[in-house]
Design a protein around this motif. Structure first.
Motif, PDB file in Angstrom:
ATOM      1  N   HIS A 118    -120.383 -26.254  -0.121  1.00 19.36           N
ATOM      2  CA  HIS A 118    -121.810 -26.553  -0.335  1.00 19.36           C
ATOM      3  C   HIS A 118    -122.551 -25.435  -1.079  1.00 19.36           C
ATOM      4  N   ASP A 119    -122.076 -24.196  -0.996  1.00 17.42           N
ATOM      5  CA  ASP A 119    -122.756 -23.073  -1.653  1.00 17.42           C
ATOM      6  C   ASP A 119    -121.933 -22.457  -2.781  1.00 17.42           C
ATOM      7  N   VAL A 120    -120.881 -23.136  -3.217  1.00 22.96           N
ATOM      8  CA  VAL A 120    -119.981 -22.516  -4.199  1.00 22.96           C
ATOM      9  C   VAL A 120    -120.674 -22.265  -5.545  1.00 22.96           C
ATOM     10  N   GLY A 121    -121.789 -22.927  -5.783  1.00 26.54           N
ATOM     11  CA  GLY A 121    -122.511 -22.750  -7.038  1.00 26.54           C
ATOM     12  C   GLY A 121    -123.576 -21.678  -7.014  1.00 26.54           C
ATOM     13  N   HIS A 122    -123.698 -20.952  -5.919  1.00 23.28           N
ATOM     14  CA  HIS A 122    -124.691 -19.875  -5.886  1.00 23.28           C
ATOM     15  C   HIS A 122    -124.321 -18.786  -6.891  1.00 23.28           C
ATOM     16  N   GLY A 123    -125.333 -18.296  -7.584  1.00 20.91           N
ATOM     17  CA  GLY A 123    -125.111 -17.260  -8.575  1.00 20.91           C
ATOM     18  C   GLY A 123    -125.507 -15.895  -8.065  1.00 20.91           C
ATOM     19  N   ALA A 124    -125.356 -14.901  -8.914  1.00 18.24           N
ATOM     20  CA  ALA A 124    -125.748 -13.537  -8.575  1.00 18.24           C
ATOM     21  C   ALA A 124    -127.251 -13.503  -8.278  1.00 18.24           C
ATOM     22  N   TYR A 125    -127.604 -12.961  -7.115  1.00 18.62           N
ATOM     23  CA  TYR A 125    -129.016 -12.916  -6.705  1.00 18.62           C
ATOM     24  C   TYR A 125    -129.685 -14.263  -7.003  1.00 18.62           C
ATOM     25  N   SER A 126    -129.094 -15.304  -6.471  1.00 17.91           N
ATOM     26  CA  SER A 126    -129.308 -16.672  -6.950  1.00 17.91           C
ATOM     27  C   SER A 126    -130.752 -17.117  -7.081  1.00 17.91           C
ATOM     28  N   GLU A 165    -127.505 -25.882  -6.664  1.00 10.24           N
ATOM     29  CA  GLU A 165    -126.923 -27.155  -6.229  1.00 10.24           C
ATOM     30  C   GLU A 165    -126.290 -27.888  -7.410  1.00 10.24           C
ATOM     31  N   GLU A 166    -126.956 -27.851  -8.552  1.00  2.00           N
ATOM     32  CA  GLU A 166    -126.386 -28.498  -9.727  1.00  2.00           C
ATOM     33  C   GLU A 166    -125.139 -27.759 -10.199  1.00  2.00           C
ATOM     34  N   MET A 167    -125.165 -26.423 -10.109  1.00  4.41           N
ATOM     35  CA  MET A 167    -123.982 -25.654 -10.478  1.00  4.41           C
ATOM     36  C   MET A 167    -122.824 -25.940  -9.516  1.00  4.41           C
ATOM     37  N   THR A 168    -123.143 -26.142  -8.247  1.00  9.25           N
ATOM     38  CA  THR A 168    -122.121 -26.519  -7.270  1.00  9.25           C
ATOM     39  C   THR A 168    -121.454 -27.822  -7.688  1.00  9.25           C
ATOM     40  N   CYS A 169    -122.273 -28.793  -8.066  1.00  6.46           N
ATOM     41  CA  CYS A 169    -121.736 -30.090  -8.478  1.00  6.46           C
ATOM     42  C   CYS A 169    -120.911 -29.972  -9.762  1.00  6.46           C
ATOM     43  N   GLN A 170    -121.346 -29.106 -10.683  1.00  9.65           N
ATOM     44  CA  GLN A 170    -120.565 -28.893 -11.905  1.00  9.65           C
ATOM     45  C   GLN A 170    -119.198 -28.296 -11.597  1.00  9.65           C
ATOM     46  N   ILE A 171    -119.163 -27.319 -10.706  1.00 10.77           N
ATOM     47  CA  ILE A 171    -117.889 -26.698 -10.329  1.00 10.77           C
ATOM     48  C   ILE A 171    -116.958 -27.728  -9.693  1.00 10.77           C
ATOM     49  N   PRO A 204    -113.717 -35.832  -6.255  1.00 11.94           N
ATOM     50  CA  PRO A 204    -114.721 -34.837  -6.667  1.00 11.94           C
ATOM     51  C   PRO A 204    -116.136 -35.413  -6.715  1.00 11.94           C
ATOM     52  N   GLU A 205    -116.274 -36.632  -7.240  1.00 15.07           N
ATOM     53  CA  GLU A 205    -117.596 -37.255  -7.306  1.00 15.07           C
ATOM     54  C   GLU A 205    -118.149 -37.556  -5.918  1.00 15.07           C
ATOM     55  N   LYS A 206    -117.261 -37.907  -4.989  1.00 19.87           N
ATOM     56  CA  LYS A 206    -117.711 -38.153  -3.615  1.00 19.87           C
ATOM     57  C   LYS A 206    -118.278 -36.877  -2.999  1.00 19.87           C
ATOM     58  N   VAL A 207    -117.554 -35.778  -3.189  1.00 23.66           N
ATOM     59  CA  VAL A 207    -118.030 -34.496  -2.651  1.00 23.66           C
ATOM     60  C   VAL A 207    -119.368 -34.130  -3.283  1.00 23.66           C
ATOM     61  N   ALA A 208    -119.476 -34.296  -4.590  1.00 22.90           N
ATOM     62  CA  ALA A 208    -120.726 -33.974  -5.291  1.00 22.90           C
ATOM     63  C   ALA A 208    -121.871 -34.855  -4.801  1.00 22.90           C
ATOM     64  N   SER A 209    -121.589 -36.102  -4.486  1.00 19.70           N
ATOM     65  CA  SER A 209    -122.642 -37.007  -4.014  1.00 19.70           C
ATOM     66  C   SER A 209    -123.164 -36.580  -2.641  1.00 19.70           C
ATOM     67  N   VAL A 210    -122.327 -35.958  -1.834  1.00 16.80           N
ATOM     68  CA  VAL A 210    -122.800 -35.419  -0.557  1.00 16.80           C
ATOM     69  C   VAL A 210    -123.758 -34.269  -0.819  1.00 16.80           C
ATOM     70  N   ILE A 211    -123.402 -33.400  -1.756  1.00 15.80           N
ATOM     71  CA  ILE A 211    -124.274 -32.265  -2.103  1.00 15.80           C
ATOM     72  C   ILE A 211    -125.599 -32.764  -2.656  1.00 15.80           C
ATOM     73  N   ARG A 212    -125.547 -33.852  -3.421  1.00 21.59           N
ATOM     74  CA  ARG A 212    -126.769 -34.413  -4.029  1.00 21.59           C
ATOM     75  C   ARG A 212    -127.530 -35.322  -3.067  1.00 21.59           C
ATOM     76  N   HIS A 213    -127.010 -35.538  -1.877  1.00 16.91           N
ATOM     77  CA  HIS A 213    -127.636 -36.372  -0.846  1.00 16.91           C
ATOM     78  C   HIS A 213    -127.631 -37.849  -1.202  1.00 16.91           C
ATOM     79  N   THR A 214    -126.703 -38.275  -2.044  1.00  7.75           N
ATOM     80  CA  THR A 214    -126.662 -39.681  -2.454  1.00  7.75           C
ATOM     81  C   THR A 214    -125.472 -40.440  -1.858  1.00  7.75           C
ATOM     82  N   TYR A 215    -124.603 -39.761  -1.129  1.00  8.61           N
ATOM     83  CA  TYR A 215    -123.456 -40.432  -0.535  1.00  8.61           C
ATOM     84  C   TYR A 215    -123.960 -41.472   0.469  1.00  8.61           C
ATOM     85  N   PRO A 216    -123.412 -42.699   0.446  1.00 10.39           N
ATOM     86  CA  PRO A 216    -123.966 -43.771   1.272  1.00 10.39           C
ATOM     87  C   PRO A 216    -123.895 -43.553   2.778  1.00 10.39           C
TER      88      PRO A 216
END
Length: 437
Positions: free
Chosen positions: A94-102, A114-120, A140-152
């Motif tokens: 869920h936090d894999v897309g955090h950047g330096a001093y995010s 969050e968008e960077m997490t989904c890109q990764i 991968p899209e299923k996991v990203a949809s959970v991060i985006r809060h759109t998973y059914p």
């Protein structure tokens, strides 16, 4: 695979018995999180808070693992066991897309973790994506949809992101432990015992109401006492102004930055790729800041040394009535020789500790539901007078930051300092009747 364990100060042992989870932990994208601090500039105030996003993500995964294990065993009629692995993976990543001093970096360079997490997760070139596709092409899209809060399945989404989720439960306990504070402590064991899936999400047995109530209060206390600490915010202001100065200077001094901080160039030019993003971490940034200390620009050099050597700005609070008059203080700072755009800042920090579901709100919150003995649901603040007093209320303050030198009453700053101090009473900005103080 045989079970792997990670020794952890918060959860004792973190158990990994699924090969995918173990392999994801060993990807270069996830290992990068070892080099990203969980608390950013807060470690400059609470010196023990040096822990990483890596340890937090492992902790969030461990809580998710325990929950889905319970759901699989005790609630197979309400919980879809096919979503158990998805939940654990989403918690881990869920936090894999955090950047330096995010958060500071995000505001200046228009990135979104969050968008960077989904890109990764969804980009073909990452090790994480390659592993996820081995489960299923659409995983991968299923996991990203959970991060985006759109998973059914709302149960999965709420476990990862809600007013009581695996992310918050881990970071409160972990941040409390490493900062040496007790504000974030709550009874996780009890909460995990009373959590259960419902038709439209997750809920907690009424018998565990006080444990959930304590969690809400712990979150409130951590924000007020740790996350919103004025000194931590001062370092954030310094970092923000330092990067802002670098961004401006780059227009005319590209050669300096090409030599001193090459991995920042794509962000100055607003043309960064995912690979560029992943090449930055806290250590890289700090190395750049140290090189800027010896640079030709006096403001950049001074801000860099203030940040590296923890020379915090001081601050005072202000309200909505006096905010419009802060230019008076900025003018005095300017008279001393500090350029206000880099040596002052207005910083707002407010938090909504808990709120009920409001369908018309811009950011709808999923309220915490309690399950009564008859199976009916009741919202938490209807049971807890303490949570009721917090529900819907915003807490925090607004601060004006400035160089500590402005408080010196002797030497070259004496005259301006006296005028500056006349506007301050009990660390608050007073305008109009300030001469009385």
């Amino acid at each position: 695979m045989s079970e792997k364990v990670f020794r952890d100060p918060v959860h004792n042992y973190i158990h990994v018995d699924h090969e995918l989870i173990y392999n994801l932990i060993n990807t270069k994208e996830f290992q990068r999180l070892r080099r990203i601090k969980q608390l950013g500039t807060t470690s400059y105030t609470f010196h023990g808070g040096e822990h990483s996003r890596f340890s937090h993500c492992l902790g969030a995964y461990e809580i998710a693992r325990q929950i889905v294990s319970t759901f699989d065993t005790k609630y197979p009629e309400t919980w879809d066991t096919n979503d158990s692995l998805l939940t654990m993976v989403a918690a881990l990543l869920h936090d894999v897309g955090h950047g330096a001093y995010s958060h500071t970096f995000e505001r200046l360079f228009d990135t979104d973790h969050e968008e960077m997490t989904c890109q990764i997760i969804t980009s073909n070139g990452t090790e994480i994506n390659s592993l996820l596709r081995q489960i299923a092409p659409d995983f991968p899209e299923k996991v990203a949809s959970v991060i985006r809060h759109t998973y059914p399945n709302k149960q999965v989404v709420q476990l990862i992101s809600s007013q009581i989720d695996v992310d918050r439960m881990d970071y409160l306990l972990r941040d409390s432990y490493f900062t040496g504070t007790n504000y974030g402590q709550f009874d996780l064991t009890r909460i995990l015992r009373v959590i259960r899936p419902t038709e439209n999400g997750i809920a907690f047995k009424e018998s565990g109401m006080h444990a959930v109530e304590d969690y809400v209060l712990s979150r409130y206390q951590m924000y007020m006492q740790v996350y919103f600490h004025p000194a931590s915010r001062s370092m954030e202001v310094l970092l923000q102004n330092l990067l802002k100065r670098a961004k401006v200077l780059y227009q005319d001094q590209q050669a300096f930055f090409e030599t001193s901080s090459p991995r920042l160039l794509p962000f100055f030019e607003q043309s960064f790729t995912l690979e560029d993003y992943l090449a930055l971490d806290d250590g890289v940034m700090n190395t750049y800041f140290q090189s800027w200390i010896a640079g030709p620009d006096k403001i950049l050099s001074d801000l860099a040394q203030r940040y590296i050597n923890r020379k915090v700005f001081k601050s005072i609070t202000f309200d909505t009535q006096t905010e419009a008059h802060l230019s008076v203080l900025e003018a005095i700072v300017n008279q001393v020789g500090f350029e206000p755009s880099y040596y002052t800042a207005i910083h707002h920090n407010f938090d909504l500790p808990y709120d009920i579901y409001r369908p018309n709100a811009k950011k709808k919150r999923t309220q915490i539901e309690m399950v009564r003995k008859d199976g009916s649901l009741i919202e938490l603040s209807q049971l807890s007078p303490i949570v009721h007093s917090l529900a819907g209320t915003v807490h925090g303050d607004s601060r004006f930051y400035f160089p500590k030198e402005m408080l010196k009453e002797t030497g070259i700053f004496a005259q301006q300092s006296a005028t500056f101090l006349s506007y301050i009473h009990n660390d608050q900005f007073i305008y109009g009747e300030h001469d009385e103080y």
